[in-house]
Scaffold this active site. Sequence first.
Site, PDB file in Angstrom:
ATOM      1  N   PHE A  12       0.755  -1.143  -0.089  1.00 17.60           N
ATOM      2  CA  PHE A  12       0.123   0.058  -0.116  1.00 17.60           C
ATOM      3  C   PHE A  12       0.919   1.334  -0.094  1.00 17.60           C
ATOM      4  CE2 PHE A  12       0.832  -0.277   4.584  1.00 17.60           C
ATOM      5  CZ  PHE A  12       1.163   1.161   4.943  1.00 17.60           C
TER       6      PHE A  12
ATOM      7  N   LYS B 126      -1.338  -7.270  -9.313  1.00 16.47           N
ATOM      8  CA  LYS B 126      -2.422  -7.453  -8.142  1.00 16.47           C
ATOM      9  C   LYS B 126      -1.964  -6.146  -7.109  1.00 16.47           C
ATOM     10  CE  LYS B 126      -3.094  -8.433  -4.307  1.00 16.47           C
ATOM     11  NZ  LYS B 126      -3.475  -7.435  -3.460  1.00 16.47           N
TER      12      LYS B 126
ATOM     13  N   GLU C 258      -4.977  -3.758  -1.968  1.00 18.99           N
ATOM     14  CA  GLU C 258      -6.376  -3.655  -1.937  1.00 18.99           C
ATOM     15  C   GLU C 258      -6.733  -2.255  -1.069  1.00 18.99           C
ATOM     16  OE1 GLU C 258      -4.407  -5.872  -0.378  1.00 18.99           O
ATOM     17  OE2 GLU C 258      -5.483  -7.053   1.122  1.00 18.99           O
TER      18      GLU C 258
ATOM     19  N   GLU D 145       9.744  -4.208  13.113  1.00 18.42           N
ATOM     20  CA  GLU D 145       9.416  -2.986  11.950  1.00 18.42           C
ATOM     21  C   GLU D 145       8.052  -2.523  12.548  1.00 18.42           C
ATOM     22  OE1 GLU D 145       8.041  -3.677   8.059  1.00 18.42           O
ATOM     23  OE2 GLU D 145       9.049  -2.037   7.258  1.00 18.42           O
TER      24      GLU D 145
ATOM     25  N   CYS E 163       9.704   2.062   3.133  1.00 16.79           N
ATOM     26  CA  CYS E 163      10.520   0.913   3.556  1.00 16.79           C
ATOM     27  C   CYS E 163      11.866   1.385   3.691  1.00 16.79           C
ATOM     28  CB  CYS E 163      10.520  -0.297   2.498  1.00 16.79           C
ATOM     29  SG  CYS E 163      11.042   0.437   0.926  1.00 16.79           S
TER      30      CYS E 163
ATOM     31  N   SER F 197       5.397  -6.814   3.258  1.00 18.76           N
ATOM     32  CA  SER F 197       5.944  -7.180   4.549  1.00 18.76           C
ATOM     33  C   SER F 197       6.839  -8.444   4.541  1.00 18.76           C
ATOM     34  CB  SER F 197       4.899  -7.222   5.640  1.00 18.76           C
ATOM     35  OG  SER F 197       4.005  -8.351   5.106  1.00 18.76           O
TER      36      SER F 197
HETATM   37  P1  NAD Z   1       1.583  -6.611   2.993  1.00 19.24           P
HETATM   38  O1  NAD Z   1       2.702  -7.678   3.217  1.00 19.24           O
HETATM   39  O2  NAD Z   1       0.488  -6.578   4.054  1.00 19.24           O
HETATM   40  O3  NAD Z   1       0.922  -6.581   1.583  1.00 19.24           O
HETATM   41  C1  NAD Z   1       1.627  -6.672   0.310  1.00 19.24           C
HETATM   42  C2  NAD Z   1       0.700  -7.342  -0.687  1.00 19.24           C
HETATM   43  O4  NAD Z   1       0.707  -8.913  -0.204  1.00 19.24           O
HETATM   44  C3  NAD Z   1      -0.728  -6.897  -0.913  1.00 19.24           C
HETATM   45  O5  NAD Z   1      -0.941  -6.917  -2.222  1.00 19.24           O
HETATM   46  C4  NAD Z   1      -1.650  -7.815  -0.042  1.00 19.24           C
HETATM   47  O6  NAD Z   1      -2.893  -8.031  -0.687  1.00 19.24           O
HETATM   48  C5  NAD Z   1      -0.737  -8.820  -0.279  1.00 19.24           C
HETATM   49  N1  NAD Z   1      -0.997 -10.000   0.809  1.00 19.24           N
HETATM   50  C6  NAD Z   1      -1.039  -9.467   2.235  1.00 19.24           C
HETATM   51  N2  NAD Z   1      -1.091 -10.491   3.270  1.00 19.24           N
HETATM   52  C7  NAD Z   1      -0.898 -11.586   2.168  1.00 19.24           C
HETATM   53  C8  NAD Z   1      -1.273 -12.934   2.576  1.00 19.24           C
HETATM   54  N3  NAD Z   1      -1.303 -13.492   3.755  1.00 19.24           N
HETATM   55  N4  NAD Z   1      -0.989 -13.805   1.395  1.00 19.24           N
HETATM   56  C9  NAD Z   1      -0.675 -13.351   0.194  1.00 19.24           C
HETATM   57  N5  NAD Z   1      -0.690 -12.070  -0.215  1.00 19.24           N
HETATM   58  C10 NAD Z   1      -1.006 -11.191   0.925  1.00 19.24           C
HETATM   59  O7  NAD Z   1       2.271  -5.080   3.030  1.00 19.24           O
HETATM   60  P2  NAD Z   1       1.831  -3.696   3.179  1.00 19.24           P
HETATM   61  O8  NAD Z   1       1.121  -3.680   4.599  1.00 19.24           O
HETATM   62  O9  NAD Z   1       0.898  -3.395   2.009  1.00 19.24           O
HETATM   63  O10 NAD Z   1       2.988  -2.930   2.810  1.00 19.24           O
HETATM   64  C11 NAD Z   1       3.933  -2.557   3.890  1.00 19.24           C
HETATM   65  C12 NAD Z   1       5.077  -3.360   3.933  1.00 19.24           C
HETATM   66  O11 NAD Z   1       5.852  -3.458   2.729  1.00 19.24           O
HETATM   67  C13 NAD Z   1       6.142  -3.004   5.147  1.00 19.24           C
HETATM   68  O12 NAD Z   1       6.447  -4.019   5.763  1.00 19.24           O
HETATM   69  C14 NAD Z   1       7.346  -2.404   4.156  1.00 19.24           C
HETATM   70  O13 NAD Z   1       8.475  -2.263   4.749  1.00 19.24           O
HETATM   71  C15 NAD Z   1       7.211  -3.145   2.904  1.00 19.24           C
HETATM   72  N6  NAD Z   1       7.890  -2.587   1.880  1.00 19.24           N
HETATM   73  C16 NAD Z   1       8.944  -2.983   1.433  1.00 19.24           C
HETATM   74  C17 NAD Z   1       9.682  -2.132   0.291  1.00 19.24           C
HETATM   75  C18 NAD Z   1      11.040  -2.801  -0.161  1.00 19.24           C
HETATM   76  O14 NAD Z   1      11.397  -2.270  -1.255  1.00 19.24           O
HETATM   77  N7  NAD Z   1      11.656  -3.837   0.739  1.00 19.24           N
HETATM   78  C19 NAD Z   1       8.875  -1.417  -0.253  1.00 19.24           C
HETATM   79  C20 NAD Z   1       7.651  -0.857   0.125  1.00 19.24           C
HETATM   80  C21 NAD Z   1       7.251  -1.595   1.045  1.00 19.24           C
END
Ligand code: NAD
Length: 496
Positions: free
Chosen positions: A149, A173, A176, A382, A281, A226
Amino acid sequence: MNQLGNYIHGRLTNGNSKESLSVYDPSTGEEISKLINSNLLDFEEAINSSKKVFLEWSQTTPLKRSRIISKYKELIEKNIEEIAKMVSKEHGKTLDDAKGSVTRGLEVVEFACGIPHLLKGEFSQNVGTNIDSWSVRQPLGICAGITPFNFPAMVPMWMFPIAIACGNTFILKPSEKDPSCSIKLAELFSEAGLPDGVFNVLNGDKNVVNLILESKDISSISFVGSTPVAKYIYEKSAKNLKRVQALGGAKNHLVVMPDANIDQAVDGIIGAAYGSAGERCMAVSVAVAVGNIADELVEKIYDKAQNLKVAPWTDTESDMGPLISKEHLGKVRDYIDLGIKEGANIIADGRNCKLQGYENGYFIGPTLFDNVTDKMKIYKEEIFGPVLSVVRSNNYEEALKLVNNHEFGNGTSIYTSDGEVSRHFTTNSRIGMVGINVPIPVPMAFHSFGGWKSSIFGDHAMHGIEGVRFYTKLKTVTSRWPKSINPGPEFKMPTN
Ligand code: NAD
């Protein structure tokens, strides 16, 4: 209520699924849209569309592909304000910050315009007598991207422009929580002349992610999110024999040496810790104060943090907006409670932040902890909010140990005026992206973005040459055009 569907085969569709997800305005807490939670039929529509067009797109010359991408670049430039507003409205970040992030995505599109140069491969004449050998990089097929997000435009743009420029089709994808700008990005690509089906946007939650991971038709998965989900994506994609790059969470340390320009360091820390409400991030969440500068550093950070304006994105003077959701606000508040219980000194407490007229928004103020130790959970985990931990260390060696012993390895930075220390730090830190006197060392599009340790799973970082390698497979050709004399079969390994 605004309804958001999918973008499949060059058009918006309401899809088949009757299930929907709520999208909120984080500044007001109001539900602003209903988003389709795609089902198997929607997924199959996206796959069939991508399959239909893959062969033709992969055989379109790289130059023709890059001309469409050049046109796309112009259209994004024209529409940058609208895209940034979509980001701000659903994410909550300030408009300037949103524009900056779309620009960073646009730079990947610019990079992808030069793709013919990057697909050239290598050539050797006479690897054997009258035998030549060359390599080419060919597309993988249908590639998928699953994105977080916090950068709803930029992170998808790290992926799909390069995948598509390399001759693949792409299914995105998006998160959401803030999906609107992905649909806009897809519409603009169609307007630029991209054939229908090359770029599809499929909305939904983890159920649609699982369909993507299990599909035999999808060749590669690019994930950013994450760490627990990144690990899951990596394992499941590998089990299903897919190429995978999965970028995870972070806990970025900024080390301030006693010889640093302290005011520069403080400005760097303030922007990187509290910008975008810490939901980056590459945010700085740990400041390591080395030697006797700690008191002055904490005092100066506190003074500046007090003057930050927490306000919705519609206020042009806002320095930071709200968090993404009510649940996330609760999680960040719990971490602040925990930090106090763990014995850290709370210097600035953001929990009491209330904005008149926005009482239901997910706002929290800048929070500062001093005397945090590496045993505390607020240090290890984090938080992903505007919560900065100051850890005091006696010397440089101790500071480097902290950086290297942490589970995450996304970014780090050092403020110093000593070239030798800075060189030692860049050489010996076990971190993917390192800054010297800069707070957020985010690589440009023509370099590559990626951390180490639990911040990445898979062998390739995003964009730059790493992106081109990820989205293509190598083929090496050995060729001879013999005259009609047939030398007969050979049974030993050919040598020169
Ligand atoms: P998230 O992991 O909750 O979600 C990311 C994506 O995965 C979304 O599209 C979501 O729909 C999907 N998803 C969530 N739970 C899932 C599951 N159980 N099974 C399959 N798919 C699932 O992350 P977020 O809250 O949207 O974003 C924040 C996180 O992203 C932070 O931890 C941040 O550090 C990380 N991030 C990392 C970078 C990087 O380059 N390393 C860049 C941006 C964000």
